[in-house]
Design an enzyme around this catalytic site. Structure first.
Site, short mmCIF file in Angstrom:
data_model
loop_
_atom_site.label_atom_id
_atom_site.label_comp_id
_atom_site.label_asym_id
_atom_site.label_seq_id
_atom_site.Cartn_x
_atom_site.Cartn_y
_atom_site.Cartn_z
N SER A 71 46.39 39.33 33.33
CA SER A 71 45.25 38.49 32.96
C SER A 71 45.10 37.31 33.92
O SER A 71 46.09 36.84 34.51
CB SER A 71 45.45 37.94 31.54
OG SER A 71 45.34 38.96 30.59
N SER A 109 45.31 35.98 42.88
CA SER A 109 44.09 35.43 43.49
C SER A 109 43.69 36.11 44.80
O SER A 109 43.06 35.50 45.66
CB SER A 109 44.25 33.92 43.72
OG SER A 109 44.47 33.25 42.50
N GLY A 159 47.96 41.22 40.48
CA GLY A 159 48.31 39.93 39.94
C GLY A 159 47.14 39.17 39.33
O GLY A 159 45.97 39.57 39.45
N HIS A 160 47.46 38.06 38.68
CA HIS A 160 46.46 37.27 37.98
C HIS A 160 45.39 36.73 38.94
O HIS A 160 45.68 36.42 40.09
CB HIS A 160 47.12 36.11 37.22
CG HIS A 160 47.82 35.13 38.10
ND1 HIS A 160 49.06 35.38 38.65
CD2 HIS A 160 47.47 33.90 38.53
CE1 HIS A 160 49.44 34.35 39.36
NE2 HIS A 160 48.48 33.43 39.32
N ASN A 161 44.16 36.68 38.45
CA ASN A 161 42.99 36.13 39.15
C ASN A 161 42.49 36.99 40.30
O ASN A 161 41.57 36.58 41.01
CB ASN A 161 43.28 34.72 39.70
CG ASN A 161 43.58 33.71 38.63
OD1 ASN A 161 43.24 33.91 37.47
ND2 ASN A 161 44.24 32.63 39.00
#
Length: 363
Positions: A237, A278, A258-260
């Site tokens: 998330s 990211s 991974g996140h973002n």
């Protein structure tokens, strides 16, 4: 499976030749094919093994001399491998998950199920979740609070869809996938040695050891239409905004996003790829097995990242990258060739040094 050669050819938009009324009940490789199988001999090298089997009908290639191969009938598609996509779908017997809601499934009374939804044994559908029409939720799978799945979703066994995740139409998810886990996001009270290393490329400075504080993941995950995800892949998330995967992107086994991260459309992400937090990926990108991408980088459109390359800086549109750290493939191959020449070059330098010293009378 039970189709005539004509029915299959029509579905594949291909030419049927010979006895188009011949019935086939299965697919097989040429050497193992029985009399009622459609042999998959999509190129001459595969057709050479037809004689070892008993097939009377085969999927060949455009212009193939099917009669010389001793066949009763054949299907001649323009692009045989592409034809395999529709053909294997026609032959797929499914996974035997049944129909309707299994008595052992747990469906929260506030969840919304569309028409013709199957919830298999031991599956759990959480509060306020929405499952689109025609979807299949496999055994022991979990769909969390306020998660939304579009129509015709197909979750295999042991899939986990976290809270507030939103997924579009025609989603296919293989066993063990985890979508919507928390991102790996931690911070120290003061500037850490790792932060100093990033800035200085090597020096930790005076930063001492510090405990890590957790940053919660509030953003969930948003996935577009016609996305497929392989076994044991994990998508984290986002921290504030959601992690995103675009329409028609296909993700293989054991991938970590991974996140973002923001993944565009029509991408192919192969096994054991890892994207740190990211990362932004454009459209029509191919990442071969074991590619790694460092955090906060951008990968442009139509990029190819070759197997096992490690991307340490952003990549522009259309580039083909290889190596660690990743360089353009031609540059990397030149570097590799030059590395192999180094022993010879060092020997030549040593000989030249000897010759120069000898001519100076310094021996």
């Amino acid at each position: 499976m039970r189709y005539t050669v004509a029915e299959i050819a029509r579905a594949l938009e291909a030419e049927a030749v010979g006895d188009a009324g011949a019935v086939v009940t299965g697919l097989a490789e040429p050497a193992q094919a029985g009399a009622d199988d459609l042999a998959l001999a999509s190129s001459p090298k595969y057709a050479d093994t037809l004689a070892a089997g008993a097939a009377q009908a085969a999927l060949l290639w455009e212009g193939a001399d099917w009669q010389a191969l001793g066949l009763r009938a054949a299907i001649l598609p323009k692009r045989p491998r592409f034809a395999m996509s529709r053909l294997t779908t026609m032959a797929d017997p499914g996974h035997g998950f049944g129909n309707g809601v299994h008595p052992s499934a747990s469906v929260d009374p506030t969840a919304k199920l569309g028409d013709d939804v199957t919830i298999a044994a031991g599956a759990v559908i959480g509060p306020e979740a929405e499952i689109g029409a025609g979807s299949i939720i496999g055994p022991l799978s979990f769909v969390g609070w306020q998660a939304v799945l579009g129509p015709n979703a197909f979750l295999r066994e042991h899939v986990s869809i976290g809270a507030r995740v939103r997924i579009g139409a025609n989603f296919i998810c293989n066993p063990g996938v985890r979508i919507g886990g928390d991102g790996f996001s931690f911070v120290t009270p003061e500037k850490s040695g790792v932060e100093n290393v990033r800035e200085t490329l090597g020096e930790q400075g005076d930063a001492g050891g510090q405990p890590w504080a957790r940053i919660a993941s509030l953003g969930a995950v948003v996935i577009g239409d016609d996305v497929e995800i392989g076994t044991n892949t994990a998508i984290d998330s986002g921290t504030i905004r959601p992690t995103q995967v675009g329409n028609r992107t296909k993700i293989d086994n054991l991938v970590h996003i991974g996140h973002n991260c923001i993944i565009g459309e029509d991408n192919l992400i192969c096994g054991q790829v890892g994207l740190a937090g990211s990362v932004t990926v454009g459209n029509f990108v191919v990442m071969a097995g074991q590619v790694g991408v460092s955090d906060n980088l951008s990968i442009g459109n139509n990029v190819v990242l070759a197997a096992a390359c490690k991307v340490m800086s952003s990549v522009k549109d259309g580039k083909v990258m290889l190596g660690y750290p990743a360089n353009e493939m031609k540059t990397n191959l030149d570097m590799y060739k030059n590395t192999k020449r180094l022993p010879r070059i060092l020997r030549d330098v040593a000989e030249l040094k000897k010759a120069v010293l000898k001519s100076d009378g310094s021996d």
